[in-house]
Design a protein around this motif. Structure first.
Motif, mmCIF file in Angstrom:
data_model
loop_
_atom_site.group_PDB
_atom_site.id
_atom_site.type_symbol
_atom_site.label_atom_id
_atom_site.label_comp_id
_atom_site.label_asym_id
_atom_site.label_seq_id
_atom_site.Cartn_x
_atom_site.Cartn_y
_atom_site.Cartn_z
ATOM 1 N N PHE A 11 29.408 -59.927 26.154
ATOM 2 C CA PHE A 11 28.477 -58.873 25.893
ATOM 3 C C PHE A 11 27.609 -58.577 27.047
ATOM 4 C CE2 PHE A 11 24.489 -58.293 23.004
ATOM 5 C CZ PHE A 11 24.597 -56.925 22.828
ATOM 6 N N ILE A 12 26.804 -59.363 27.332
ATOM 7 C CA ILE A 12 25.613 -59.101 28.372
ATOM 8 C C ILE A 12 26.270 -58.711 29.734
ATOM 9 C CG2 ILE A 12 23.455 -59.907 29.783
ATOM 10 C CD1 ILE A 12 23.207 -61.830 27.320
ATOM 11 N N GLY A 13 27.462 -59.643 30.268
ATOM 12 C CA GLY A 13 28.130 -59.322 31.546
ATOM 13 C C GLY A 13 28.894 -58.128 31.523
ATOM 14 N N PHE A 14 29.164 -57.505 30.385
ATOM 15 C CA PHE A 14 29.963 -56.438 30.287
ATOM 16 C C PHE A 14 28.968 -55.212 30.563
ATOM 17 C CE2 PHE A 14 29.941 -52.545 27.040
ATOM 18 C CZ PHE A 14 30.923 -51.833 27.710
ATOM 19 N N TYR A 15 27.609 -55.118 30.096
ATOM 20 C CA TYR A 15 26.558 -54.367 30.221
ATOM 21 C C TYR A 15 25.941 -54.368 31.637
ATOM 22 C CZ TYR A 15 25.829 -52.195 25.645
ATOM 23 O OH TYR A 15 26.060 -51.740 24.398
ATOM 24 N N LEU A 16 25.760 -55.604 32.187
ATOM 25 C CA LEU A 16 25.256 -55.741 33.476
ATOM 26 C C LEU A 16 26.390 -55.121 34.656
ATOM 27 C CD1 LEU A 16 23.064 -56.789 35.517
ATOM 28 C CD2 LEU A 16 24.210 -58.857 35.462
ATOM 29 N N ALA A 17 27.255 -55.562 34.461
ATOM 30 C CA ALA A 17 28.630 -55.062 35.410
ATOM 31 C C ALA A 17 28.581 -53.508 35.528
ATOM 32 C CB ALA A 17 29.787 -55.405 35.009
ATOM 33 N N ASN A 18 28.550 -52.742 34.304
ATOM 34 C CA ASN A 18 28.389 -51.567 34.400
ATOM 35 C C ASN A 18 27.063 -50.517 34.717
ATOM 36 O OD1 ASN A 18 30.860 -50.124 32.759
ATOM 37 N ND2 ASN A 18 30.532 -51.858 31.566
ATOM 38 N N ARG A 19 25.935 -51.457 34.664
ATOM 39 C CA ARG A 19 24.737 -50.977 35.321
ATOM 40 C C ARG A 19 24.976 -50.942 36.903
ATOM 41 N NH1 ARG A 19 19.204 -51.348 33.985
ATOM 42 N NH2 ARG A 19 18.176 -50.649 35.916
ATOM 43 N N LEU A 20 25.233 -52.272 37.327
ATOM 44 C CA LEU A 20 25.330 -52.209 38.844
ATOM 45 C C LEU A 20 26.358 -51.482 39.567
ATOM 46 C CD1 LEU A 20 24.582 -56.279 39.017
ATOM 47 C CD2 LEU A 20 23.206 -54.377 39.278
ATOM 48 N N ILE A 21 27.577 -51.252 38.560
ATOM 49 C CA ILE A 21 28.622 -50.328 39.211
ATOM 50 C C ILE A 21 28.050 -48.973 39.377
ATOM 51 C CG2 ILE A 21 30.782 -49.191 38.508
ATOM 52 C CD1 ILE A 21 31.548 -51.735 37.245
ATOM 53 N N ALA A 22 27.175 -48.641 38.424
ATOM 54 C CA ALA A 22 26.688 -47.175 38.370
ATOM 55 C C ALA A 22 25.465 -47.087 39.506
ATOM 56 C CB ALA A 22 25.997 -47.038 37.073
ATOM 57 N N ARG A 23 25.031 -48.099 39.655
ATOM 58 C CA ARG A 23 23.835 -47.878 41.208
ATOM 59 C C ARG A 23 24.671 -48.061 42.479
ATOM 60 N NH1 ARG A 23 19.559 -52.869 41.321
ATOM 61 N NH2 ARG A 23 20.917 -54.333 42.617
ATOM 62 N N GLY A 24 25.787 -48.521 42.588
ATOM 63 C CA GLY A 24 26.619 -48.475 43.633
ATOM 64 C C GLY A 24 26.763 -49.762 44.362
#
Length: 357
Positions: A11-24
């Motif tokens: 759950f949390i790892g999914f959101y965090l990964a997408n957030r950090l991917i989006a910022r580059g």
């Protein structure tokens, strides 16, 4: 930064990964993809980020089909050889460990799973960070470490020597081991005590998920401790914002720290503990009413005693988070539940339609 996030099918790892991917950031995700709960939900989280189920082979990095800066590897934390090889090849700047055997109640049934993943696996990560010059290890602890503590709100300066579940004890052990490595090897480590995280894509074993499903199916919900529970429910976006700020701000140590009056949440070593909670505890019956409002349907309630390992109340003091990182979670429970219910109805559309029929 090149960042390893463990638990990215969770759950949390999914959101965090997408957030950090989006910022580059250059992100590598890791997950064992165990069957503690529905693996289809875990694979769907990975698919969302461009990792196809059929492309996954244990121990092999998979390139995302959506993001050039995201790769994933299926790997168990207790697989020391696999962890060591990954760290040696990738040379991460930072690591965020969100992989763990979760759940208080399950620790009564399968304690060995907690030892393998949460203790043996965590030591493997510490050793890999030590030998590969990782600049910061952030890791999930839990509000459950407060155990029998009745001083509210829970503060990171409180004593947490009386856990009431093996899950909580395993998380407390992570904090102790992290401090040892910060002290001996100068590895910056930050522990994150999460408070009842909820939101879309959440865990099916959590109350919000279970209640929503039961209400839609006209089945009774289990209300433990006869509804006299209080939780500091924290929305997933607020959790991730806090985690990102923590990753970006590794601890440097507190030169004013003294062993004569030791603050448990800091040290002369580069070590820090934070609570990440909403700082606004909600009674369980209020939480249920918010779900009923979002669904437009009343729940049939089966009142039950408190379960072993549970605590009657959680409430986070987040002043350290505010003072050091300028951040405090703020999403209201009704707002968060409304968003979850909208996601649930969409994701489980067929099941929801069947339940209404």
């Amino acid at each position: 930064m090149k960042i390893l996030i463990t638990g990215t099918a969770g759950f949390i790892g999914f959101y965090l990964a997408n957030r950090l991917i989006a910022r580059g950031d250059d992100v590598v995700g890791l997950d064992a993809i165990n069957d503690y709960y529905d693996v289809n939900l875990k694979y769907d989280r990975l698919i969302y980020a461009g990792i196809e189920r059929d492309d996954i082979t244990y121990g092999k990095l998979v390139q995302s089909k959506k993001h050039d800066n995201y790769r994933f590897i299926q790997l168990q934390l207790e697989d020391k050889a696999g962890i060591d090889l990954l760290f040696a090849n990738e040379k991460f700047d930072a690591v965020c460990n969100l992989a763990a055997q979760a759940g208080v109640r399950y620790s009564l049934i399968n304690p060995q799973a907690y030892v393998n993943s949460n203790i043996v696996g965590f030591v493997n990560l510490l050793e890999a960070c030590r030998h590969n010059e990782v600049g910061h290890l952030a890791y999930a602890s839990s509000s459950s470490v407060y155990g029998l503590n009745e001083s509210m709100p829970f503060s990171t300066s409180d004593n947490v020597d009386h856990p009431v579940s093996l899950y909580a004890a395993s998380k407390k052990s992570n904090e102790l081991m992290a401090h040892t490595y910060s002290h001996l090897f100068n590895i910056p480590t930050t522990g994150l005590r999460f408070f009842t995280v909820y939101g879309p894509w959440g865990r099916p074993d959590m109350a919000l998920f279970l209640f929503t499903e039961a209400i839609l199916k006209d089945e009774p919900i289990k209300v433990f401790n006869h509804g006299k529970m209080v939780r500091d429910f924290t929305y997933i976006d607020d959790i991730v914002e806090g985690v990102v700020r923590v990753i970006d701000n590794p601890p440097t140590g507190d030169p004013g720290w003294t062993g004569k009056d030791p603050n448990p949440s800091t040290s002369r070593a580069p070590y820090q503990i934070y609570n990440i909670g909403n700082n606004n505890p909600v009674e369980l019956m209020t939480f249920i009413k918010a779900i009923e409002k979002a669904l437009g349907k009343e729940a049939e309630k089966n009142m039950m005693p408190i379960q072993p390992g549970d605590v009657p109340a959680t409430y986070a003091n987040v002043q350290d988070l505010v003072d050091n990182l300028g951040y405090k979670p703020e999403t209201s429970v009704q707002e968060g539940i409304d968003t979850f219910v909208a996601w649930y109805k969409d994701y489980y559309a067929a099941r929801w339609i069947d339940a209404k029929a």
